[in-house]
Design an enzyme around this catalytic site. Sequence first.
Site, PDB file in Angstrom:
ATOM      1  N   ASN A   8       0.876  -1.171   0.000  1.00  0.00           N
ATOM      2  CA  ASN A   8       0.000   0.000   0.000  1.00  0.00           C
ATOM      3  C   ASN A   8       0.910   1.217   0.000  1.00  0.00           C
ATOM      4  O   ASN A   8       1.457   1.607   1.029  1.00  0.00           O
ATOM      5  CB  ASN A   8      -0.905  -0.010   1.238  1.00  0.00           C
ATOM      6  N   ARG A  89      -2.500  -2.040  -3.602  1.00  0.00           N
ATOM      7  CA  ARG A  89      -3.695  -1.214  -3.463  1.00  0.00           C
ATOM      8  C   ARG A  89      -3.562  -0.015  -4.396  1.00  0.00           C
ATOM      9  O   ARG A  89      -2.585   0.719  -4.353  1.00  0.00           O
ATOM     10  CB  ARG A  89      -3.836  -0.719  -2.025  1.00  0.00           C
ATOM     11  N   HIS A 178     -13.213   2.797  -0.551  1.00  0.00           N
ATOM     12  CA  HIS A 178     -13.241   1.775   0.513  1.00  0.00           C
ATOM     13  C   HIS A 178     -13.840   0.465   0.000  1.00  0.00           C
ATOM     14  O   HIS A 178     -14.297  -0.366   0.789  1.00  0.00           O
ATOM     15  CB  HIS A 178     -14.043   2.241   1.733  1.00  0.00           C
ATOM     16  N   ARG A 239     -12.676  15.855   7.036  1.00  0.00           N
ATOM     17  CA  ARG A 239     -13.411  16.183   5.823  1.00  0.00           C
ATOM     18  C   ARG A 239     -14.843  16.570   6.159  1.00  0.00           C
ATOM     19  O   ARG A 239     -15.461  15.995   7.055  1.00  0.00           O
ATOM     20  CB  ARG A 239     -13.416  14.985   4.859  1.00  0.00           C
ATOM     21  N   GLU A 382      -8.194  -5.306   4.799  1.00  0.00           N
ATOM     22  CA  GLU A 382      -8.039  -4.967   3.390  1.00  0.00           C
ATOM     23  C   GLU A 382      -6.827  -5.660   2.773  1.00  0.00           C
ATOM     24  O   GLU A 382      -6.851  -6.035   1.597  1.00  0.00           O
ATOM     25  CB  GLU A 382      -7.929  -3.451   3.237  1.00  0.00           C
TER      26      GLU A 382
END
Length: 395
Positions: A8, A89, A178, A239, A382
């Site tokens: 990643n 990823r 996601h 955010r 993940e």
Amino acid sequence: MSSVLVINSGSSSFKYQLIDADSEQRLASGLVERIGEATGHATHDTDAGHWERSLEIPDHTAGFAVMLDAFREHGPSLDEHPPVAVGHRVVHGGARFFEPTLVTPLVLINIEDLSDLAPLHNPANAQGIKAAQKTFPDLPDVAVFDTAFHQTMPPDAYTYALDASLAERYRIRRYGFHGTSHKFVSEAAAQFLQRPLADLKQIVLHLGNGASVCAIDGGLSVDTSMGFTPLEGLVMGTRTGDIDPAVLLYLQRKTRIGVDDLDDLVNKQSGVLGLSGHKDMRDLSRAAEAGEPAARLALGVYLRRIKRYLGAYLAELGGVDVITFTAGVGENSVPVRAGALAGLERLGIEVDPDRNAAPNHGPRVISTDASPVTVLVVPTNEELEIARQTLQVVG
């Protein structure tokens, strides 16, 4: 004993895991960071211990060399657990990639071409792929896209009500993110409940510093809260989530703030941090419990947005069988899980306070036995999902 190396990659760092291809056990994990700075830093973890090292790491290829040194010095041996592939990823696959994909020169060009849609992520993901190709020239590289799982959304879910020719020219639509986590968790929930995935209507809440909700029907994503970018949807650590776009136009006219500063405002200075000064949900929850007004307001805004999406997706699905919490906040915050579902008993959603508060790190039921809707907590993984999808591609 073959393995899969999962990467990643960020712009100045990369995380890695070595996962056994048969047992799916994590053999090692690590982080190489501060790449390009005067002093870089690397960590390496196995069941035998934790190691750290500081040294100059000029680029990602040098970072891969540091990772290989860690495997040689601290194990496990890559000769005894030879990787059959490297799984990467990749954040944005646009509308081009809807499944894990073997990296070819053309695929890499496409990943870099999609950098306009994910300027902070895709260039860094491509750097990781190039470094892996130099380090392991004989191994296949597989790209696993965060957006791929959401390619099953119907057009009326991913289309914005924007001028159609303009949207087509600039590839403006809802992509969702996601996806790797939502896929893993929805499948793990069905397996945990010993029910066919195809029979379940699910809502998965991936709540971390970044957060999204996904409506899943029969294992397929039919809607999700993030859109063209990861900014849309839930209130997050920094955010805004959903906001009237006219607010940004108003601010630009009033303050003459530039585009880059606006981008920084909505992505890095807002969310619960902008409302309360607290970015970490643990700190926010403690402050709210202590009666701090700004923290209580921020938590209220955060929870109300979750409920709004839960209600919308319950309606879209025509009912729901399973609601699952995952990721850092979803797996660990008792008050967030309780608050997000409080008052929804008439919708068939009943949380058991004792089950919700019980310390447990595995998959578990937190709803009452009488609840028509099953509420779960399922840890996401993940990296394991990337390893599984990588093996699907390379056989």
